[in-house]
Design an enzyme around this catalytic site. Sequence first.
Site, PDB file in Angstrom:
ATOM      1  N   HIS A 132       0.947  -1.237   0.042  1.00  0.00           N
ATOM      2  CA  HIS A 132       0.112  -0.007  -0.018  1.00  0.00           C
ATOM      3  C   HIS A 132       0.792   1.130   0.027  1.00  0.00           C
ATOM      4  O   HIS A 132       1.882   1.198   0.247  1.00  0.00           O
ATOM      5  CB  HIS A 132      -0.717   0.018   1.289  1.00  0.00           C
ATOM      6  CG  HIS A 132      -2.000   0.994   1.363  1.00  0.00           C
ATOM      7  ND1 HIS A 132      -1.724   2.308   1.869  1.00  0.00           N
ATOM      8  CD2 HIS A 132      -3.186   1.049   1.388  1.00  0.00           C
ATOM      9  CE1 HIS A 132      -2.734   2.919   1.911  1.00  0.00           C
ATOM     10  NE2 HIS A 132      -3.675   2.236   1.560  1.00  0.00           N
ATOM     11  N   ASP A 209       2.963  -4.331   8.183  1.00  0.00           N
ATOM     12  CA  ASP A 209       2.030  -3.935   7.907  1.00  0.00           C
ATOM     13  C   ASP A 209       0.702  -4.635   8.066  1.00  0.00           C
ATOM     14  O   ASP A 209       0.333  -5.537   7.294  1.00  0.00           O
ATOM     15  CB  ASP A 209       1.902  -3.173   6.458  1.00  0.00           C
ATOM     16  CG  ASP A 209       0.347  -2.549   5.995  1.00  0.00           C
ATOM     17  OD1 ASP A 209      -0.513  -2.558   6.896  1.00  0.00           O
ATOM     18  OD2 ASP A 209       0.442  -1.848   5.033  1.00  0.00           O
ATOM     19  N   GLN A 212      -4.682  -5.293   7.166  1.00  0.00           N
ATOM     20  CA  GLN A 212      -5.415  -6.118   6.244  1.00  0.00           C
ATOM     21  C   GLN A 212      -5.520  -7.621   7.107  1.00  0.00           C
ATOM     22  O   GLN A 212      -6.482  -8.290   6.729  1.00  0.00           O
ATOM     23  CB  GLN A 212      -5.273  -6.449   5.031  1.00  0.00           C
ATOM     24  CG  GLN A 212      -5.517  -5.202   3.900  1.00  0.00           C
ATOM     25  CD  GLN A 212      -7.080  -4.615   4.125  1.00  0.00           C
ATOM     26  OE1 GLN A 212      -7.798  -5.376   4.131  1.00  0.00           O
ATOM     27  NE2 GLN A 212      -7.020  -3.121   3.876  1.00  0.00           N
ATOM     28  N   LYS A 235     -10.407  -0.720  10.504  1.00  0.00           N
ATOM     29  CA  LYS A 235     -10.634  -2.174   9.561  1.00  0.00           C
ATOM     30  C   LYS A 235     -10.865  -3.312  10.357  1.00  0.00           C
ATOM     31  O   LYS A 235     -11.140  -4.246   9.928  1.00  0.00           O
ATOM     32  CB  LYS A 235      -9.248  -2.264   8.877  1.00  0.00           C
ATOM     33  CG  LYS A 235      -8.853  -1.220   7.772  1.00  0.00           C
ATOM     34  CD  LYS A 235      -7.835  -1.432   6.910  1.00  0.00           C
ATOM     35  CE  LYS A 235      -7.253  -0.313   6.112  1.00  0.00           C
ATOM     36  NZ  LYS A 235      -8.135   0.239   4.845  1.00  0.00           N
ATOM     37  N   CYS A 373      -4.894   2.450  -3.633  1.00  0.00           N
ATOM     38  CA  CYS A 373      -3.736   2.881  -2.945  1.00  0.00           C
ATOM     39  C   CYS A 373      -2.226   1.819  -3.193  1.00  0.00           C
ATOM     40  O   CYS A 373      -1.330   1.793  -2.258  1.00  0.00           O
ATOM     41  CB  CYS A 373      -3.674   3.379  -1.356  1.00  0.00           C
ATOM     42  SG  CYS A 373      -4.968   4.567  -1.236  1.00  0.00           S
TER      43      CYS A 373
HETATM   44  N1  PLP Z   1      -1.838  -0.715   4.682  1.00  0.00           N
HETATM   45  C1  PLP Z   1      -2.674  -1.525   3.983  1.00  0.00           C
HETATM   46  C2  PLP Z   1      -2.569  -3.111   3.435  1.00  0.00           C
HETATM   47  C3  PLP Z   1      -4.035  -1.115   3.919  1.00  0.00           C
HETATM   48  O1  PLP Z   1      -5.044  -1.740   3.123  1.00  0.00           O
HETATM   49  C4  PLP Z   1      -4.288   0.232   4.352  1.00  0.00           C
HETATM   50  C5  PLP Z   1      -5.544   0.868   4.169  1.00  0.00           C
HETATM   51  O2  PLP Z   1      -6.339   0.729   3.286  1.00  0.00           O
HETATM   52  C6  PLP Z   1      -3.321   1.018   5.001  1.00  0.00           C
HETATM   53  C7  PLP Z   1      -2.268   0.312   5.151  1.00  0.00           C
HETATM   54  C8  PLP Z   1      -3.574   2.375   5.554  1.00  0.00           C
HETATM   55  O3  PLP Z   1      -4.209   2.355   6.551  1.00  0.00           O
HETATM   56  P1  PLP Z   1      -4.961   3.519   7.219  1.00  0.00           P
HETATM   57  O4  PLP Z   1      -5.539   4.480   6.095  1.00  0.00           O
HETATM   58  O5  PLP Z   1      -6.054   2.974   8.072  1.00  0.00           O
HETATM   59  O6  PLP Z   1      -4.041   4.361   7.798  1.00  0.00           O
END
Ligand code: PLP
Length: 417
Positions: A132, A209, A212, A235, A373
Amino acid sequence: MNPTATHPAAQFDIQRVRADFPILNELVHGKPLIYLDNAATSQKPNPVIKALDEYYRRYNSNIHRGVHALAERATEAYESSRRKIARYLNAPNQHEIIFTRGTTESINLVASSYATSVLKPGDEVLITWLEHHSNIVPWQIACEKTGAVLKVVPINERGEVEPDQFEAMLSERTKIVAFAHISNALGTINPVREFTEMAHRAGAVVIIDGAQAAPHMRVDVQAIGCDFYALSGHKMFGPTGIGVLWGRTSLLDKMPPYQGGGDMIQSVTFEKTVYNDLPYKFEAGTPHIAGGIGLGAAVDYLDALDAEGIMAHEHDLTRYATEQLSQIEGLRLIGTAANKVSVLSFTLEGIHPYDMAPVLDHEGVAVRTGHHCAQPVMDRYQIPATVRASIAFYNTRQDIDALVAALAKVQRMFSGL
Ligand code: PLP
């Protein structure tokens, strides 16, 4: 999610679970809501909504500083959430749970505080092609500031990071390795324990990270063995604007603060400021108190569910959705990893994803359209965007049938029938 529960399908009562999520009764454009945008944000169960409501109605107050009853109650609720999250992630110490705004801020905290203080010119930061943007851009910024070099492990056609390719890109120059537990664009589950061991053998520090992963599986940071783990409350059925960075005490202790301000200090004079202990050193300013309390309620909720039952249900839905979607002529599934969660990204021949979205929406079907993203993932498949249906444990086979019916309508409209 209780990992010790037995008899998966038998114990997982989907109708009872759906009743906990009031939004699932909403109508959209006069049709029942079919919510398949869970990878963007998940819906909230009654206990989370109640926890937020109760905080604002009955004990709204700032925390840590006040000596009156409300302040004490709010502080206790906020800190008890920290304890719950520490237990839920199997963190060795509760002071290793740093509240942030979400995964993005958690990764930025490490990239800004840890990375910029250890990286030297010529050092390497290793990420994967699946990431992401929030696990790409902070490392680019850290590399720009320090003269370190960003390296990227490629993915294969199924959307998997192959372990030997991952290992081949590690060297004594690699100082930080950052990768997703689960890809938001493709659903691929990375072998996080194996990757962590490889990175540690090369002497690198590992940040995962977990945005998900937390909604789909029980995460155990000690079993994974990583050094930092980032997640987002919204999430995992909690509120927006709250998330967690878990980090090892030995690393967090040495890291400089990320932001300065109230609460992160022990004493301040114009000559010298003494920083607070963990976790407060990284929590400057008034935090999202209601969010922290709500996230604790989400963790309680997940804890009481049957983890195996959820995984079996989601697995069944993913298989069913994959079968159903594969039968649609001209539909191309993007991301077919052997080990994946319930994220189904796809394109339809001759129809731009952005043209599909309004038709699906009109049918009450909420999906995500775009690059998610994760533009490098789209570039890898030479497509501008996909439609992404992402499933949570409250989804049903009927939801998948509604998606398939809506896609048939899209095809009819665009073929002029
Ligand atoms: N990393 C992953 C794999 C994501 O799916 C997302 C959000 O869609 C993020 C990071 C960023 O999360 P946040 O916008 O809640 O900070």
